[in-house]
Design a protein around this motif. Sequence first.
Motif, PDB file in Angstrom:
ATOM      1  N   ASP A   1      37.822  37.503  45.972  1.00 31.76           N
ATOM      2  CA  ASP A   1      36.681  37.843  46.824  1.00 31.76           C
ATOM      3  C   ASP A   1      36.859  39.192  47.521  1.00 31.76           C
ATOM      4  N   SER A   2      38.099  39.644  47.651  1.00 32.32           N
ATOM      5  CA  SER A   2      38.351  40.914  48.341  1.00 32.32           C
ATOM      6  C   SER A   2      38.370  42.115  47.387  1.00 32.32           C
ATOM      7  N   THR A   3      38.214  41.872  46.093  1.00 31.94           N
ATOM      8  CA  THR A   3      38.212  42.972  45.121  1.00 31.94           C
ATOM      9  C   THR A   3      36.936  43.800  45.273  1.00 31.94           C
ATOM     10  N   SER A   4      37.068  45.111  45.278  1.00 34.33           N
ATOM     11  CA  SER A   4      35.894  45.976  45.429  1.00 34.33           C
ATOM     12  C   SER A   4      34.990  45.859  44.194  1.00 34.33           C
TER      13      SER A   4
ATOM     14  N   LYS B   1      45.794  34.484  46.244  1.00 36.46           N
ATOM     15  CA  LYS B   1      46.014  35.873  45.843  1.00 36.46           C
ATOM     16  C   LYS B   1      47.496  36.117  45.549  1.00 36.46           C
TER      17      LYS B   1
END
Length: 590
Positions: free
Chosen positions: A287-290, A267
Amino acid sequence: MFKLRDYQQRAHDVTIEHCKLSSDPAIIDCTVGGGKTVLIGSVIQHVTNKGGRVLVLARQGELIKQGAETAQAMGLRVSIFSASLNQKSTYYPVVFGTEGTVGRSLKTVFKNIKFDILLIDEAHHVDHLDCISDKPETQYGMIINHFKALNNNIRIIGYTGSPYRGSTEIIGDFWKNKLTEISTYELINKGFLVPPIFGFGDEAHQYEGLNQFSVKGGEGAGDFTTKELAAMGRAVCKEQTKTQEIMAEVIERTKDKLGVLITCASKKHCEQVAECLPDGSWGIITDSTSTKERIRILDGAKDGSIKYVLQIGCLSTGVDVSQWQCCVILRNIGSLSLIIQLIGRVLRTLKPHEIDAGLVKNNALVLDYSSTLEQMGDIYCDPLLEQATLSRAKPSDVTQDCPLCSTINTEFAVRCIGHDDTSEDGRCEHYFMFNECKACGAHNAPTAKTCRKCEAVLIDPNAALTNKAYTDADYKEVERMVLTESTGGKLRVAYYLKSMISKMGIEEQEVAVEWLDPFFNTQFHKAKWRQFVEEHVSSNQWKRAIRSCTSIGDIIQNQAAIEVPEAITHRVNDKGFSVINRKKFKRVEQ
């Protein structure tokens, strides 16, 4: 009205024929751009015309959205059951649902809903080993178990462009068959995908920190672990000046191109790369993107308002952005399926409305600033990888011409990348390096396990052990041989040897175990079974009888015809499994 392309019609026909004859789960191997959503829609159309109910599953909401939109464009009425899409409907006989939302609703909404067929997009995500468990633990496993309990005759068809993990096929105990293959190579030749052009960074535009992360290759090879990616990210982030130099070159090389998909190591690496790009021209998806932000960025990539999309590894499958024309690789990638899927993201042709708007996409540009394509090309025999290594070899004139079709290949090419309409796979038949089949004389890739023509066994999976020299001293006498059926439905052949081994300080009889799957419909398993029968059964009449058995129980009942070897060689691999390479039989002359 949707008209299927020739290869799509072939896939549709074989799917329907399979479903008429068998309830075994099966795979359609369809590369990116092959039209998986159209194939799914055509099966839905066939089933619903006969009054059937269909459930379509995928892991991601955007996949469900794309599939549902295609089905609706084909004139079908469908319901969507996906929390990420804010819809939970089962009104119509066709339901498109995300794995997680459906999985959490099995005991409520789907408690008593029966389906005639289950279609799974990106089916390589299914844990196929969990699906054969009596008590599955994964969501896909529980979903399949639930709907099979409601309808034991439910048909299950999976769609994927990478039916393997690493380089090992997922066809096995759960996915019984691969019904057809629609390859990247075939679609490029037919004009349904644009051809790739490969470019590489010179020594001044390469991360030194990537040198410590080499591709392992081999059977079952996968991408780098989370821990390895984190270390890779730290290594390249230390070279911030190098990132700026590389991205300045990327901007220049892609200035006249459409969208650019950039694969980074972490990231923080994504953020460093983004700092080098024009304001408002980029988006980062990890993977942490909404879900909302992910959709916003992808919609921007689709309409051209966001030129650069940065990611780590979560956009390799299931995303259709036809305006992506450039693939930029800024980290090492360890998985064959991942790199092929990643390149495939930029090979899609433009949609009619994009062409009408004046957009042009005649090719795709793949820029590798890591050593991925070079390392992969040394390990695997794949047309795209061989094109990449050819592109790298051309500047130094390290190439060779094919003696059959005159196509230029890299000096390291295994098989010619040229086209041949008369070949079964549409590819030139010439091999520069090959393993010749002793049975039929066909040339195969040096790493092939079975002959591509006659399916004879070429290389044992335990080649590292079996290729070692054997002497008479390596043979161990066999006391008895016992055939049993395993809980997984395989044939277990146990050879009790006249030798002792020590386990935890206790001596016990040495037992070598051979596993066979006679009714498993893959070339390798069928060939291994044929080889076993040839070795153990001397009478042609009994060979025919054994081969005509339809169950493991039948084989065991006829074990009197299966001869016990006098001696075998037995070694144990690093996973603790037996490796039996040679057998001696005491045969009476007829």
